[in-house]
Motif scaffolding. Structure first.
Motif, mmCIF file in Angstrom:
data_model
loop_
_atom_site.group_PDB
_atom_site.id
_atom_site.type_symbol
_atom_site.label_atom_id
_atom_site.label_comp_id
_atom_site.label_asym_id
_atom_site.label_seq_id
_atom_site.Cartn_x
_atom_site.Cartn_y
_atom_site.Cartn_z
ATOM 1 N N ASP A 170 -5.052 -1.690 39.590
ATOM 2 C CA ASP A 170 -4.585 -2.278 40.842
ATOM 3 C C ASP A 170 -4.730 -1.207 41.914
ATOM 4 O OD1 ASP A 170 -3.782 -4.624 39.473
ATOM 5 O OD2 ASP A 170 -1.916 -3.634 38.884
ATOM 6 N N ARG A 171 -5.411 -1.550 43.002
ATOM 7 C CA ARG A 171 -5.789 -0.578 44.024
ATOM 8 C C ARG A 171 -5.322 -1.048 45.390
ATOM 9 N NH1 ARG A 171 -10.039 0.479 47.765
ATOM 10 N NH2 ARG A 171 -11.069 2.522 47.530
ATOM 11 N N SER A 172 -4.778 -0.138 46.186
ATOM 12 C CA SER A 172 -4.472 -0.452 47.585
ATOM 13 C C SER A 172 -4.964 0.691 48.453
ATOM 14 C CB SER A 172 -2.969 -0.671 47.798
ATOM 15 O OG SER A 172 -2.240 0.519 47.527
ATOM 16 N N THR A 183 0.185 10.787 40.271
ATOM 17 C CA THR A 183 1.551 10.431 40.667
ATOM 18 C C THR A 183 2.336 9.821 39.514
ATOM 19 O OG1 THR A 183 0.744 8.296 41.502
ATOM 20 C CG2 THR A 183 0.934 10.092 43.086
ATOM 21 N N GLY A 184 1.762 9.835 38.320
ATOM 22 C CA GLY A 184 2.421 9.286 37.145
ATOM 23 C C GLY A 184 1.434 9.126 36.017
ATOM 24 N N SER A 185 1.906 8.627 34.875
ATOM 25 C CA SER A 185 1.033 8.485 33.713
ATOM 26 C C SER A 185 -0.071 7.463 33.925
ATOM 27 C CB SER A 185 1.863 8.105 32.485
ATOM 28 O OG SER A 185 2.539 6.872 32.706
ATOM 29 N N SER A 186 0.127 6.519 34.826
ATOM 30 C CA SER A 186 -0.880 5.479 35.078
ATOM 31 C C SER A 186 -1.091 5.245 36.564
ATOM 32 C CB SER A 186 -0.473 4.171 34.397
ATOM 33 O OG SER A 186 0.765 3.705 34.924
ATOM 34 N N SER A 187 -0.842 6.274 37.381
ATOM 35 C CA SER A 187 -0.975 6.104 38.833
ATOM 36 C C SER A 187 -1.561 7.360 39.459
ATOM 37 C CB SER A 187 0.379 5.774 39.466
ATOM 38 O OG SER A 187 1.308 6.815 39.245
ATOM 39 N N ASN A 197 0.254 -6.642 44.925
ATOM 40 C CA ASN A 197 0.031 -7.624 43.867
ATOM 41 C C ASN A 197 -0.587 -6.947 42.644
ATOM 42 O OD1 ASN A 197 0.566 -10.521 45.023
ATOM 43 N ND2 ASN A 197 -0.456 -9.390 46.661
ATOM 44 N N THR A 198 -0.276 -7.494 41.482
ATOM 45 C CA THR A 198 -0.791 -6.922 40.242
ATOM 46 C C THR A 198 -1.443 -7.973 39.354
ATOM 47 O OG1 THR A 198 1.368 -7.174 39.171
ATOM 48 C CG2 THR A 198 0.914 -5.067 40.247
ATOM 49 N N ALA A 199 -1.613 -9.187 39.869
ATOM 50 C CA ALA A 199 -2.247 -10.252 39.092
ATOM 51 C C ALA A 199 -2.910 -11.233 40.050
ATOM 52 C CB ALA A 199 -1.224 -10.980 38.227
ATOM 53 N N CYS A 200 -3.901 -11.939 39.521
ATOM 54 C CA CYS A 200 -4.601 -12.964 40.289
ATOM 55 C C CYS A 200 -4.143 -14.346 39.816
ATOM 56 C CB CYS A 200 -6.113 -12.842 40.094
ATOM 57 S SG CYS A 200 -6.822 -11.276 40.656
ATOM 58 N N HIS A 234 -1.241 1.147 37.327
ATOM 59 C CA HIS A 234 -1.641 0.432 36.117
ATOM 60 C C HIS A 234 -3.084 0.769 35.735
ATOM 61 C CE1 HIS A 234 1.468 -2.611 37.786
ATOM 62 N NE2 HIS A 234 2.069 -1.693 37.038
ATOM 63 N N SER A 235 -3.388 2.065 35.730
ATOM 64 C CA SER A 235 -4.755 2.496 35.499
ATOM 65 C C SER A 235 -4.788 3.686 34.557
ATOM 66 C CB SER A 235 -5.419 2.870 36.824
ATOM 67 O OG SER A 235 -6.745 3.293 36.635
ATOM 68 N N THR A 236 -5.946 3.931 33.974
ATOM 69 C CA THR A 236 -6.239 5.183 33.286
ATOM 70 C C THR A 236 -7.367 5.860 34.047
ATOM 71 O OG1 THR A 236 -7.752 3.995 31.809
ATOM 72 C CG2 THR A 236 -5.496 4.354 31.025
ATOM 73 N N PHE A 237 -7.519 7.185 33.864
ATOM 74 C CA PHE A 237 -8.438 7.939 34.707
ATOM 75 C C PHE A 237 -9.290 8.886 33.875
ATOM 76 C CE2 PHE A 237 -4.567 6.953 37.018
ATOM 77 C CZ PHE A 237 -5.059 6.305 38.141
ATOM 78 N N ASP A 238 -10.539 9.119 34.344
ATOM 79 C CA ASP A 238 -11.387 10.101 33.674
ATOM 80 C C ASP A 238 -11.160 11.475 34.298
ATOM 81 O OD1 ASP A 238 -12.947 10.345 36.011
ATOM 82 O OD2 ASP A 238 -14.518 9.007 35.293
ATOM 83 N N GLN A 239 -11.909 12.475 33.848
ATOM 84 C CA GLN A 239 -11.641 13.841 34.285
ATOM 85 C C GLN A 239 -11.937 14.070 35.761
ATOM 86 O OE1 GLN A 239 -14.804 15.875 31.813
ATOM 87 N NE2 GLN A 239 -15.074 17.040 33.703
ATOM 88 N N TYR A 240 -12.696 13.175 36.394
ATOM 89 C CA TYR A 240 -12.993 13.300 37.815
ATOM 90 C C TYR A 240 -12.042 12.476 38.683
ATOM 91 C CZ TYR A 240 -17.420 15.357 36.268
ATOM 92 O OH TYR A 240 -18.376 16.145 35.691
ATOM 93 N N GLY A 241 -10.996 11.935 38.073
ATOM 94 C CA GLY A 241 -10.020 11.173 38.841
ATOM 95 C C GLY A 241 -10.436 9.757 39.161
ATOM 96 N N TYR A 242 -11.527 9.273 38.553
ATOM 97 C CA TYR A 242 -11.947 7.884 38.752
ATOM 98 C C TYR A 242 -11.175 6.975 37.788
ATOM 99 C CZ TYR A 242 -16.118 9.207 41.469
ATOM 100 O OH TYR A 242 -16.979 9.682 42.430
ATOM 101 N N PRO A 243 -10.766 5.781 38.251
ATOM 102 C CA PRO A 243 -10.130 4.850 37.324
ATOM 103 C C PRO A 243 -11.132 4.391 36.266
ATOM 104 C CG PRO A 243 -10.631 3.739 39.391
ATOM 105 C CD PRO A 243 -10.933 5.200 39.600
#
Length: 388
Positions: A185-187, A136-140, A280-283, A169-178
């Motif tokens: 950040d995951r919901s 859904t985007g470069s980091s989503s 949320n994106t921070a603790c 706010h993530s990067t992904f491998d070829q299998y779509g895993y973060p």
């Protein structure tokens, strides 16, 4: 800890999760009191407390299991044992009780399928998890995740969990895993269906920081409820993991540690809903993304949880002196002399002032039986939630 535990003998599992109502007495549960009179108010209170407390426990363990699965890509060897990294492929080859396919067995684009078995030879299917992802985007990314849960020797799922998972706010491998080391950040929003009936609704978010060495920090919140109800009553929860630590151990296993704090609610069937706020994106999390609407506050809880996984399988769960509704205390241990699929692998006892309130026994997948001490009445637990 060794994870070749998955090999299990049929003698250990001569019966499986068929107990409900006043069913099977082979669960290793507490002995009910003598006499067959009407259930007293204290017994009714025990029943409510037992179900509510099990839900409060199930929420964080379920979250750990799902998020751990999110980081269990074969391409990220820190997520699995080093000795398995070279042999875990996308071809579906059996690897000590686990098969991984990319794409899934249906051939869907941008998909994976992971099957977990009751035995090392991959003959008795326990869990079948399919992920289909969309960038859904470069980091989503959005992932549609479906987990089918099977009792031993059954070809029909006992329950099915469906979820929509969103990563930002993530990067992904070829299998779509973060990519774990970069954090994400995951919901998620989803439900657990039993026999085709929407039974448990559960939504949550998870903030995982970038890793530093072998550890990283996280926080999360979740809310959920039993949509089908039990004996006409619904149990719901809303809780926080305000801070926690994920640690990669020397043997390749992963330990998640935090304390789940929050509230338990009761209400009539149909009285609950989940309110959704900003992600949320921070603790730490000051305002949870998910909260429970409706119902009546029953009490609060504080549950220190330590859960260790290897190759996606829970191999150790420890909870010491958790405080729950009405002053109850919960302790949970793991019998590491048994195999993870054994229905007595994990045991819990709920007490009040030293007196037994309830006990439960489940396997590593969170399937088992809850037994109320005052009556001996049993309830089925699927995927860490009381379902009937």
């Amino acid at each position: 800890m060794k994870t070749t535990h998955l090999l299990i003998l049929a003698a250990f599992l001569t019966s499986t999760l068929t107990a409900c109502g006043g069913g099977a007495s082979s669960s290793g549960s507490l002995t009910p009191p003598a006499g067959g009179g009407a259930v007293s108010q204290s017994a009714a209170q025990q029943t409510e407390d037992s179900i509510a407390s099990t839900e409060a426990l199930g929420a964080p363990v379920q979250d750990f299991a799902n998020v751990n699965d999110s980081t269990n890509s074969p391409l990220q060897s820190s997520a699995i044992r080093t000795e398995d990294a070279s042999v875990q492929t996308a071809s579906g080859a059996c690897n000590n009780g686990i098969e991984f396919y990319a794409p899934d067995k249906n051939g869907d684009p941008n998909s994976t399928e992971t099957q977990f078995f009751y035995d090392n030879a991959c003959t008795g299917l326990a869990r079948d998890v399919v992920r289909i992802w969309t960038s859904t985007g470069s980091s989503s990314e959005t992932v549609q995740r479906t987990g089918k849960m099977y009792a031993l020797n059954s070809s029909t799922p006992a329950a099915v969990r469906t979820e929509t998972v969103n990563y930002i706010h993530s990067t992904f491998d070829q299998y779509g895993y973060p990519v774990l080391k970069n954090g994400f950040d995951r919901s998620n929003t989803g439900e657990l269906d039993v026999a085709g009936v929407k039974t448990v609704v559960e939504d949550g978010e998870f903030v995982l920081a970038a890793s530093s060495g072998n550890s990283t920090t996280f926080c999360s919140d979740s809310a959920g409820y039993n949509a089908a109800g039990i004996s006409g009553e619904t149990y719901g929860w809303a809780g926080l993991l305000p801070s926690g630590t994920r640690t990669l151990n020397s043997d390749g296993s992963v330990t998640w540690q935090s304390t789940h704090t929050g509230n338990i609610y009761t209400g009539s069937v149909g009285s609950f809903s989940i309110a959704i706020g900003n992600q949320n994106t921070a603790c730490p999390i000051s305002t949870p993304m998910f909260s429970l609407a409706g119902g009546t506050l029953k009490g609060s809880f504080s549950i220190p949880v330590t859960a260790t996984f290897a190759r996606g399988i829970l191999i150790n769960l420890a909870i010491t002196n958790a405080t729950l509704v009405n002053g109850d205390t919960l302790n949970v241990t793991t019998n590491t002399n048994l195999q993870p699929p054994d229905p007595h692998f994990i045991s819990g006892t709920l007490t009040k002032s030293g007196t037994a309130v309830a006990s439960f026994n489940v396997n590593a997948f969170g399937d088992g039986v809850l037994t109320v001490a005052a009556t001996g009445k049993q309830f089925v637990i699927n995927d860490w939630h009381v379902v009937r």
